[in-house]
Design a protein around this motif. Sequence first.
Motif, PDB file in Angstrom:
ATOM      1  N   ARG A 122       1.227  -0.971   0.025  1.00  0.00           N
ATOM      2  CA  ARG A 122       0.130  -0.027  -0.213  1.00  0.00           C
ATOM      3  C   ARG A 122       0.782   1.204   0.227  1.00  0.00           C
ATOM      4  N   ILE A 123       0.396   2.138  -0.734  1.00  0.00           N
ATOM      5  CA  ILE A 123       1.109   3.579  -0.680  1.00  0.00           C
ATOM      6  C   ILE A 123       0.881   4.313   0.700  1.00  0.00           C
ATOM      7  N   LEU A 124       2.018   4.694   1.163  1.00  0.00           N
ATOM      8  CA  LEU A 124       1.687   5.429   2.699  1.00  0.00           C
ATOM      9  C   LEU A 124       1.432   6.785   2.432  1.00  0.00           C
ATOM     10  N   THR A 125       0.765   7.362   3.401  1.00  0.00           N
ATOM     11  CA  THR A 125       0.379   8.938   3.200  1.00  0.00           C
ATOM     12  C   THR A 125       1.167   9.580   4.320  1.00  0.00           C
ATOM     13  N   PRO A 126       1.354  10.862   4.509  1.00  0.00           N
ATOM     14  CA  PRO A 126       1.767  11.712   5.445  1.00  0.00           C
ATOM     15  C   PRO A 126       1.427  11.263   6.714  1.00  0.00           C
ATOM     16  N   VAL A 127       0.060  10.567   7.100  1.00  0.00           N
ATOM     17  CA  VAL A 127      -0.544  10.342   8.067  1.00  0.00           C
ATOM     18  C   VAL A 127       0.441   9.449   8.827  1.00  0.00           C
ATOM     19  N   LEU A 128       1.038   8.259   8.237  1.00  0.00           N
ATOM     20  CA  LEU A 128       2.133   7.613   9.082  1.00  0.00           C
ATOM     21  C   LEU A 128       3.453   7.851   8.730  1.00  0.00           C
ATOM     22  N   VAL A 129       3.873   8.465   7.672  1.00  0.00           N
ATOM     23  CA  VAL A 129       5.168   8.648   7.298  1.00  0.00           C
ATOM     24  C   VAL A 129       5.720   9.897   8.060  1.00  0.00           C
ATOM     25  N   GLU A 130       4.719  10.771   8.315  1.00  0.00           N
ATOM     26  CA  GLU A 130       5.094  11.724   9.211  1.00  0.00           C
ATOM     27  C   GLU A 130       5.474  11.387  10.659  1.00  0.00           C
ATOM     28  N   ALA A 131       4.416  10.859  11.233  1.00  0.00           N
ATOM     29  CA  ALA A 131       4.255  10.247  12.368  1.00  0.00           C
ATOM     30  C   ALA A 131       5.491   9.428  12.883  1.00  0.00           C
ATOM     31  N   TYR A 132       5.943   8.889  12.129  1.00  0.00           N
ATOM     32  CA  TYR A 132       7.249   7.596  12.109  1.00  0.00           C
ATOM     33  C   TYR A 132       8.244   8.191  11.577  1.00  0.00           C
ATOM     34  N   ALA A 133       8.698   9.280  11.373  1.00  0.00           N
ATOM     35  CA  ALA A 133       9.646   9.729  10.468  1.00  0.00           C
ATOM     36  C   ALA A 133      10.917   9.312  11.253  1.00  0.00           C
ATOM     37  N   GLY A 134      11.908   8.633  10.617  1.00  0.00           N
ATOM     38  CA  GLY A 134      13.189   8.101  11.146  1.00  0.00           C
ATOM     39  C   GLY A 134      12.840   6.962  11.962  1.00  0.00           C
ATOM     40  N   ARG A 135      11.558   6.473  12.192  1.00  0.00           N
ATOM     41  CA  ARG A 135      11.322   5.397  12.755  1.00  0.00           C
ATOM     42  C   ARG A 135      10.307   4.081  11.952  1.00  0.00           C
ATOM     43  N   MET A 136      10.557   4.256  10.691  1.00  0.00           N
ATOM     44  CA  MET A 136       9.918   3.374   9.766  1.00  0.00           C
ATOM     45  C   MET A 136      10.710   2.887   8.534  1.00  0.00           C
ATOM     46  N   ILE A 137      11.295   1.558   8.430  1.00  0.00           N
ATOM     47  CA  ILE A 137      12.027   0.961   7.641  1.00  0.00           C
ATOM     48  C   ILE A 137      11.248   0.071   6.443  1.00  0.00           C
ATOM     49  N   ASN A 138      12.055   0.082   5.324  1.00  0.00           N
ATOM     50  CA  ASN A 138      11.501  -0.869   4.365  1.00  0.00           C
ATOM     51  C   ASN A 138      12.675  -1.725   3.781  1.00  0.00           C
ATOM     52  N   ILE A 139      12.197  -2.962   3.129  1.00  0.00           N
ATOM     53  CA  ILE A 139      13.444  -3.613   2.408  1.00  0.00           C
ATOM     54  C   ILE A 139      12.988  -3.718   0.852  1.00  0.00           C
ATOM     55  N   HIS A 140      13.938  -3.681   0.193  1.00  0.00           N
ATOM     56  CA  HIS A 140      13.572  -3.553  -1.281  1.00  0.00           C
ATOM     57  C   HIS A 140      14.556  -4.634  -1.972  1.00  0.00           C
ATOM     58  N   PRO A 141      14.119  -5.294  -3.064  1.00  0.00           N
ATOM     59  CA  PRO A 141      15.217  -6.377  -3.557  1.00  0.00           C
ATOM     60  C   PRO A 141      15.863  -5.770  -4.765  1.00  0.00           C
ATOM     61  N   SER A 142      16.470  -4.899  -4.643  1.00  0.00           N
ATOM     62  CA  SER A 142      17.620  -4.423  -5.447  1.00  0.00           C
ATOM     63  C   SER A 142      18.596  -3.319  -4.823  1.00  0.00           C
ATOM     64  N   LEU A 143      19.526  -3.218  -5.501  1.00  0.00           N
ATOM     65  CA  LEU A 143      20.499  -2.023  -4.765  1.00  0.00           C
ATOM     66  C   LEU A 143      20.248  -0.520  -5.079  1.00  0.00           C
ATOM     67  N   LEU A 144      19.460  -0.176  -4.175  1.00  0.00           N
ATOM     68  CA  LEU A 144      18.879   1.303  -4.513  1.00  0.00           C
ATOM     69  C   LEU A 144      20.216   2.169  -4.466  1.00  0.00           C
ATOM     70  N   PRO A 145      19.929   3.321  -5.268  1.00  0.00           N
ATOM     71  CA  PRO A 145      18.759   3.847  -6.099  1.00  0.00           C
ATOM     72  C   PRO A 145      18.422   3.142  -7.410  1.00  0.00           C
ATOM     73  N   ALA A 146      19.192   2.208  -7.621  1.00  0.00           N
ATOM     74  CA  ALA A 146      18.813   1.405  -8.914  1.00  0.00           C
ATOM     75  C   ALA A 146      17.463   0.337  -8.864  1.00  0.00           C
ATOM     76  N   PHE A 147      16.624   0.552  -9.706  1.00  0.00           N
ATOM     77  CA  PHE A 147      15.418  -0.297  -9.852  1.00  0.00           C
ATOM     78  C   PHE A 147      14.468  -0.064  -8.695  1.00  0.00           C
ATOM     79  N   PRO A 148      13.874   1.196  -8.496  1.00  0.00           N
ATOM     80  CA  PRO A 148      13.100   1.093  -7.661  1.00  0.00           C
ATOM     81  C   PRO A 148      11.553   0.732  -7.677  1.00  0.00           C
ATOM     82  N   GLY A 149      10.506   0.621  -7.011  1.00  0.00           N
ATOM     83  CA  GLY A 149       9.241   0.384  -7.545  1.00  0.00           C
ATOM     84  C   GLY A 149       8.883  -1.089  -7.685  1.00  0.00           C
ATOM     85  N   MET A 150       7.861  -1.445  -8.382  1.00  0.00           N
ATOM     86  CA  MET A 150       7.587  -2.847  -8.707  1.00  0.00           C
ATOM     87  C   MET A 150       8.435  -3.719  -9.415  1.00  0.00           C
ATOM     88  N   ASN A 151       8.396  -5.045  -9.304  1.00  0.00           N
ATOM     89  CA  ASN A 151       9.277  -5.811 -10.316  1.00  0.00           C
ATOM     90  C   ASN A 151      10.601  -5.558 -10.346  1.00  0.00           C
TER      91      ASN A 151
END
Length: 217
Positions: free
Chosen positions: A94-123
Amino acid sequence: MADQLRIAVFASGQGSNFQALADAAVQVKLGGSIELLVCDKPDAPVVERARRAGIDAWVFTPKDYASREAYEAEILAELQRRGVGLIVLAGYMRILTPVLVEAYAGRMINIHPSLLPAFPGMNAIRQALEHGVKVSGVTIHFVDGGLDSGPIIAQRTLDISEGETEAMLADRIHAAENVLYPWAVRAIAEGRVSLNGRRVSLDAAVDFGEYEASADK
């Protein structure tokens, strides 16, 4: 003795990373306690994983709400009620909104299956193979509201073999994720990760050795 970091995991699918985190918590290797699973798909296998692990699940159906902000406001209230200090996104679609992103700034992490910044997003795995890169991997980053654009905490590189299929590479990437994510959460829980702008620093005491050995098996 200080209270353990309270963690909420957000997931939408199979939940392999959720399981890795839950297993690490049982082995007292997570540095915190998983207080809640948040899931937007009532029938997702991850919900059953949470039940088996004895972890509460806050499951919702997005179409029952007028907006993303509406259901995120309810989620935020529940997180605050439980004293959650870290949100761990683990295949939350789900795309997150500022409701959660701002409330947990610096306290929310994600994992992504590429070496960012290469290949962000889906697939991302398919993108990497179609591009013909020789190295891919896994990135853990803070969430900043952009598309996989937050400050990078840790990365694991994997060489791509000649003739490797998307399924083959996905299996190796997911195995690396299952090791790296609990390690990163523990480093955060122990206060060994600091964020300054886009710069993330890891305490010199953080040991990659066990992670490297486990991921290469």
